[in-house]
Design a protein around this motif. Sequence first.
Motif, PDB file in Angstrom:
ATOM      1  N   GLY A  74      -3.758  -6.905  -4.978  1.00 46.27           N
ATOM      2  CA  GLY A  74      -2.318  -6.859  -4.786  1.00 46.27           C
ATOM      3  C   GLY A  74      -1.678  -5.722  -5.553  1.00 46.27           C
ATOM      4  O   GLY A  74      -2.329  -5.007  -6.315  1.00 46.27           O
ATOM      5  N   TYR A  75      -0.394  -5.557  -5.336  1.00 47.66           N
ATOM      6  CA  TYR A  75       0.354  -4.451  -5.929  1.00 47.66           C
ATOM      7  C   TYR A  75       0.596  -4.670  -7.413  1.00 47.66           C
ATOM      8  O   TYR A  75       0.947  -5.772  -7.836  1.00 47.66           O
ATOM      9  N   LEU A  76       0.422  -3.614  -8.187  1.00 48.95           N
ATOM     10  CA  LEU A  76       0.781  -3.605  -9.609  1.00 48.95           C
ATOM     11  C   LEU A  76       1.857  -2.555  -9.820  1.00 48.95           C
ATOM     12  O   LEU A  76       1.741  -1.430  -9.327  1.00 48.95           O
ATOM     13  N   VAL A 136       5.136   5.416  -4.872  1.00 44.73           N
ATOM     14  CA  VAL A 136       5.704   5.197  -6.206  1.00 44.73           C
ATOM     15  C   VAL A 136       4.636   5.456  -7.277  1.00 44.73           C
ATOM     16  O   VAL A 136       4.764   6.379  -8.082  1.00 44.73           O
ATOM     17  N   ASN A 137       3.574   4.663  -7.283  1.00 39.63           N
ATOM     18  CA  ASN A 137       2.566   4.777  -8.346  1.00 39.63           C
ATOM     19  C   ASN A 137       1.878   6.147  -8.347  1.00 39.63           C
ATOM     20  O   ASN A 137       1.788   6.796  -9.385  1.00 39.63           O
ATOM     21  N   PHE A 138       1.379   6.554  -7.178  1.00 36.42           N
ATOM     22  CA  PHE A 138       0.669   7.824  -7.105  1.00 36.42           C
ATOM     23  C   PHE A 138       1.620   9.022  -7.171  1.00 36.42           C
ATOM     24  O   PHE A 138       1.177  10.153  -7.333  1.00 36.42           O
ATOM     25  N   ALA A 139       2.928   8.790  -7.054  1.00 35.79           N
ATOM     26  CA  ALA A 139       3.895   9.882  -7.188  1.00 35.79           C
ATOM     27  C   ALA A 139       4.165  10.199  -8.657  1.00 35.79           C
ATOM     28  O   ALA A 139       4.757  11.229  -8.962  1.00 35.79           O
ATOM     29  N   ASP A 140       3.716   9.338  -9.556  1.00 38.61           N
ATOM     30  CA  ASP A 140       3.913   9.544 -10.992  1.00 38.61           C
ATOM     31  C   ASP A 140       2.795  10.455 -11.510  1.00 38.61           C
ATOM     32  O   ASP A 140       1.623  10.078 -11.497  1.00 38.61           O
ATOM     33  N   PRO A 141       3.154  11.657 -11.980  1.00 33.09           N
ATOM     34  CA  PRO A 141       2.119  12.602 -12.426  1.00 33.09           C
ATOM     35  C   PRO A 141       1.261  12.072 -13.565  1.00 33.09           C
ATOM     36  O   PRO A 141       0.073  12.386 -13.639  1.00 33.09           O
ATOM     37  N   CYS A 143       0.859  -1.192   0.000  1.00 30.00           N
ATOM     38  CA  CYS A 143       0.000   0.000   0.000  1.00 30.00           C
ATOM     39  C   CYS A 143       0.896   1.243   0.000  1.00 30.00           C
ATOM     40  O   CYS A 143       0.674   2.188  -0.757  1.00 30.00           O
ATOM     41  N   ARG A 144       1.914   1.197   0.844  1.00 29.73           N
ATOM     42  CA  ARG A 144       2.884   2.301   0.916  1.00 29.73           C
ATOM     43  C   ARG A 144       3.531   2.513  -0.458  1.00 29.73           C
ATOM     44  O   ARG A 144       3.644   3.642  -0.934  1.00 29.73           O
TER      45      ARG A 144
END
Length: 172
Positions: A139-141, A61-66, A55-56
């Motif tokens: 799960g994480y993608l 990482v994922n949500f930090a990508d504009p 989740c972290r």
Amino acid sequence: MQRRARAEAVLGDDGLYHQPWFLNSFLDLREDLESAASEGKRLAIMWELRGCPYCRETHLVNFADPGITDYIRTNFEVLQLNLLGARKVIDFDRKELTEKELAERYAIRFTPTFQFFPPSADGVDSKEPLAREVARAPGYLKPPHFLAMFRFVRDRAYERGTFRDYLASSKG
């Protein structure tokens, strides 16, 4: 190239990371779906758990990508729920449950899990809980597949095949 300043994920008192653009909800799923639809968006639920490393990773990482967050914010409302949470949520069929009970009802077993719902609330309440969602990412993608999952739902590609098929056809 200069990027515009972006709001960062914040670690809340509940132990979950929060995005400032996540849906601020009264936790009535039918209302949330109708509201998203009225804005031309889709509803996604992100299930999380305190201390979940993936989740972290999704947040940092994922949500930090504009490119990812801009696409999601333009096309989706994301409701964050806690797998073991005690907040009361009203399901599509008007049944009130805790977050934990709702997670059990929808057989959510991993975090993060994203559930995606139809573009309209019409008829959703009459379906069995597991038949209400149109897609699920348990799960994480990694970022490219994560964005592809949101595109898969937005493009309604689930009506034509599986996410795996979609990924295979997108590579060409």
